[in-house]
Design an enzyme around this catalytic site. Structure first.
Site, PDB file in Angstrom:
ATOM      1  N   SER A  19       1.095  -1.375   0.153  1.00 46.62           N
ATOM      2  CA  SER A  19      -0.606   0.043  -0.258  1.00 46.62           C
ATOM      3  C   SER A  19       0.907   1.569   0.035  1.00 46.62           C
ATOM      4  O   SER A  19       1.997   1.181   0.108  1.00 46.62           O
ATOM      5  CB  SER A  19      -0.499  -0.068   1.187  1.00 46.62           C
ATOM      6  OG  SER A  19      -0.344   0.590   2.631  1.00 46.62           O
ATOM      7  N   LYS A  20       0.423   2.354   0.026  1.00 41.13           N
ATOM      8  CA  LYS A  20       0.764   3.786  -0.132  1.00 41.13           C
ATOM      9  C   LYS A  20       2.009   3.892   0.935  1.00 41.13           C
ATOM     10  O   LYS A  20       3.464   4.313   1.075  1.00 41.13           O
ATOM     11  CB  LYS A  20      -0.143   4.704   0.153  1.00 41.13           C
ATOM     12  CG  LYS A  20      -0.851   5.390  -1.502  1.00 41.13           C
ATOM     13  CD  LYS A  20       0.460   6.237  -1.810  1.00 41.13           C
ATOM     14  CE  LYS A  20      -0.047   6.856  -3.004  1.00 41.13           C
ATOM     15  NZ  LYS A  20       0.799   6.138  -3.784  1.00 41.13           N
TER      16      LYS A  20
END
Ligand code: GLU
Length: 494
Positions: A261-262
């Protein structure tokens, strides 16, 4: 495998940029099609009316093209398409009324029904199920509404959705080409929505209709879709359609073992492009996320992935995304480039840094290639070459303090200036020979001379090979800069 029958698709939802996971899915479909001489199709699944945008669609096209994942058929841009199975954008298919007749068929055959439940009622149902420790699935209360009930709901202004009537018992199973035999009890599945209150189809419904109508032979997608597959298989069964093969690709985790994820840094292909990764690096690296050859080959020549890829080499265990390895690989790919290729890739980065390429004495292609061995990212290039393209350098204060302000530097620089003034052929080999001779004759260690020279001519302590750099600067500029450095040193002494 009957080669000419292989048809696979990448079916992104245009709700954002192309992410690593999506790019990996696109790549595996592309490689599979190439390996078996099949057709790779791009279909846009924009049935989420609120989140789908044209900008996202555009960005996905750009990223796929940049990666070199050329598709044979499908949406070619926001407004163009190619192939006999179009339209390839689901909103256009919906506008053409393609889905309607399939909905009507299912309703007529008793496989689908209108559901008038309100969001509040559904929430209630979920809560109750959770309290009773049952899976929070739709309880089927609208399956057998009477005409009176329907009239009443309509009079209340409720807008119905259309649900698929899932079989209550039995199992839904398939042999996944990556995960092996998978089986789901139908009582754990649910009456999913096929058509939303807006009249738009849902992903699960439109996907099946399109995969069938577009004659997909294999559905290769992320394993986050495993839970959708039994729902979709039940649709195929209701229509009496042949099932495609399913292959669910392993999940991609970040280095800490949680889902990528980010938090782990850049996640979209566009961000990697901006950071200075080469498309071939990305293609190679993504190929290894969940796939390997028997001998764990790491670097692939052009065309080799297309030849070696197979679903047999895909693993079901999660793949770890390792940014350190990706960066290493990019360095390897940068080294493989010819000088001209490297220069072409470097241009946008150099321009973005505000460097004016017309300002160099020697070919910028040669300058950029000077440090080819060192670059890991294309974005490393500007800061390693900028001083070739500027007239005035800014002396790094640290470098001045540590290197230039030493007692012997004044003498060294004045001496070397005299030596350089007398060189006619200002070539790296000649400069090096004369510089070494100067050091030796005057009892200095080579480094004692090289370090202040580097700072004098470039303003920094690090950079490309010193003598080549001076050759490229040219004698006049080198002498001019030695003079500047001499001034700095003598000013500091006075
Ligand atoms: N539109 C879906 C997604 O982006 C496609 C899933 C599929 O390949 O069936 O996840």
């Amino acid at each position: 495998m009957e080669n000419n029958k292989i048809r696979v698709r990448f079916a992104p939802s245009p709700t954002g940029h192309l992410h690593i996971g999506g790019a990996r899915t696109a790549l595996f479909n592309y490689l599979f099609a190439r390996k078996y001489n099949g057709t790779f199709i791009l279909r846009i699944e924009d049935t989420d009316e609120l989140r789908s945008t044209r900008e996202s669609m555009h960005s996905i096209f750009e990223s796929l093209k940049w990666l070199g994942l050329n598709w044979d058929e499908g949406a070619m841009s926001e407004d163009d398409e190619k192939g006999d199975y179009g339209p390839y954008i689901q909103s256009k298919r919906e506008a053409r009324g393609i889905y309607k007749k399939y909905v009507d068929f299912l309703i007529e055959k008793g496989y689908a029904y209108y559901c008038y439940c309100t969001p509040e009622e559904l929430e209630e149902m979920r809560k109750k199920a959770t309290l009773e420790k049952r899976p929070p699935r739709y309880d089927g209360r609208c399956r057998n509404l009477t005409n009176e009930q329907i009239e009443k709901f309509r009079a209340e202004g409720r807008k119905p959705v259309i649900r698929f009537k899932m079989p209550d018992d039995g199992v839904t199973e398939w042999n996944d080409l990556i995960h092996g035999h998978l089986s789901f009890e139908n009582k754990l599945l649910y009456d999913f929505i096929m058509i939303k209150a807006s009249g738009y189809p849902t992903y699960n419904f439109a996907c099946v209709i399109d995969d069938h109508l577009m004659e997909m032979s294999h559905i290769i997608r992320g394993d986050d879709h495993i839970s959708n597959t039994p729902l979709q298989i039940n649709l195929y069964k209701a229509f009496g359609w042949k099932l495609p093969e399913f292959a669910h690709l392993s999940m991609i985790l970040g280095p800490d073992g949680s889902r990528l994820s980010k938090r782990h840094g850049a996640t979209s292909v566009g961000e990697y492009r901006k950071e200075g990764y080469l498309p071939n690096t990305m293609k190679n690296y993504l190929a290894l996320l969940g796939w390997s050859t028997k001998d764990s080959q790491q670097i692939f020549e052009v065309g080799e992935l297309e030849e070696k890829f197979s679903l047999d080499g895909c693993q079901k265990n999660p793949a770890i995304f390792d940014p350190v390895k990706l960066k290493w690989m990019n360095g390897e790919y940068i080294r493989k480039l010819s000088k001209d290729q490297l220069f072409d890739y470097a241009i946008p980065f150099i321009k973005d840094a505000g460097i004016d390429l017309s300002k160099s004495r020697v070919s910028p292609v040669e300058i950029v290639a000077l440090e080819q061995e060192k670059y890991k990212l294309l974005s490393d290039i500007p800061k390693l070459v900028d001083f070739f393209f500027i007239d005035e350098i800014n002396y790094n204060p640290d470098a001045v303090e540590k290197v230039l302000k030493k007692p012997e530097v004044l003498k060294i620089l004045s001496g070397i200036k005299a030596v350089y003034t007398s060189i006619d052929d200002f070539k790296d080999t000649v400069i090096e020979e004369k510089t070494r001779a100067f050091a030796k004759e005057n009892g200095y260690k080579a480094g004692q001379v090289f370090h202040p020279l580097r700072v004098s001519v470039s303003g920094r302590t690090e950079g490309p090979t010193l003598f080549k750099m001076m050759e490229y600067f040219g004698k006049d500029l080198v002498i001019k800069r030695i003079d500047e450095a001499l001034k700095i040193v003598s000013d500091s002494l006075s």
